[in-house]
Design an enzyme around this catalytic site. Sequence first.
Site, PDB file in Angstrom:
ATOM      1  N   TYR A 168       5.249   3.214  -2.344  1.00  0.00           N
ATOM      2  CA  TYR A 168       5.753   3.576  -3.664  1.00  0.00           C
ATOM      3  C   TYR A 168       4.834   3.028  -4.773  1.00  0.00           C
ATOM      4  O   TYR A 168       4.719   1.819  -4.949  1.00  0.00           O
ATOM      5  CB  TYR A 168       7.190   3.062  -3.825  1.00  0.00           C
ATOM      6  N   ARG A 169       4.144   3.921  -5.456  1.00  0.00           N
ATOM      7  CA  ARG A 169       3.214   3.607  -6.560  1.00  0.00           C
ATOM      8  C   ARG A 169       2.114   2.604  -6.169  1.00  0.00           C
ATOM      9  O   ARG A 169       1.639   1.837  -7.007  1.00  0.00           O
ATOM     10  CB  ARG A 169       3.979   3.079  -7.784  1.00  0.00           C
TER      11      ARG A 169
END
Length: 291
Positions: A168-169
């Site tokens: 995630y990111r």
Amino acid sequence: MLFEGLEHIVREQEPMARYTWFRLGGAAEYFAEPTNRTELLQIIEICRTEDIPIRMLGGGSKVLVRDEGVPGVVVRLSAPAFCEITVNDAQITAGGGARLGHLVSTAVRDGLSGLEQLVGIPGTVGGAVRGNVGANHGDIGQYTIQVEVLTRAGDIKTRDRSELRFAYRKTNIDELVLLSATFALEREEPHALAKRMQKLWILQKAAQPDGNFGMGAIFKDSGGSTAASLIEQAGLKGTRVGDAKVNDRHPNFIEVHPGASAQDVIRLIDLLRTRVFEQLGVELEQDVEIW
Ligand SMILES: Cc1cc2nc3c(=O)[nH]c(=O)nc-3n(C[C@H](O)[C@H](O)[C@H](O)COP(=O)(O)OP(=O)(O)OC[C@H]3O[C@@H](n4cnc5c(N)ncnc54)[C@H](O)[C@@H]3O)c2cc1C
């Protein structure tokens, strides 16, 4: 002159506000826009031998520059040589400086699906892959099969899917420059795909404040709650420090008003983090980078 022979692409004390979405902050000590790989390598070599810090800037949609400015060199891959997009069957390769929006529209026009989920996200391909951007339950890492990077030592390397990690990111791509990335997509009828992209674009626009510049998204969503809902639950919508204000409709965005300084935004970010932790016991993780 430190960058002798490169005066045509290196400027001193370049104001950075115009290159970032917040439209704030001081000047870069040096700002370089190389026109080809040889010039980019020369800049990196000088920085290495002279021990000068070097940073890559993409579309500036995730960077807040401090009022004091940025020491060292900021490099922007704005030249055409870094922005090419080529389609090869169901694969697309894009330069690190290409606009993400251009990549998405090229894929859709050619009937290649996957990246349309990212429609409306600002920035460049380099910034997007580096930070594994996502929206509508998809992220760019799902489609990335190869990247070409340039190391701080000046070596160009190719990293394949098996060596790449996307979370995630986050990614494990930590070399200095992302030169290009290749994406594997699926064939889809272009008209149906274009219609789907339009719908996704409307959703993406509804998820962010009106207007373009003078604002930025601040925190990552984590732990099942969005950063926006945590800020709202803590009663912080509309909170203001100096001339920086939490957006009323989209509380994970800070808008800046005339007269705002980068310091106003930094103080507001700290205040949001502290208050959310005090009231809800959740630590917000910062997405925006402060330079
Ligand atoms: C209005 C708005 C809406 C947004 N919506 C979303 C969203 O829906 N989903 C989402 O995930 N994000 C979103 N973002 C965040 C932001 O758009 C993304 O993180 C974007 O990918 C950043 O890309 P950039 O080119 O602007 O990078 P920059 O902000 O310029 O840089 C970000 C980082 O990437 C590095 N970098 C940039 N280019 C290169 C390169 N070529 N090589 C190596 N490193 C590089 C920089 O050094 C820096 O560390 C939004 C931001 C705004 C302002």
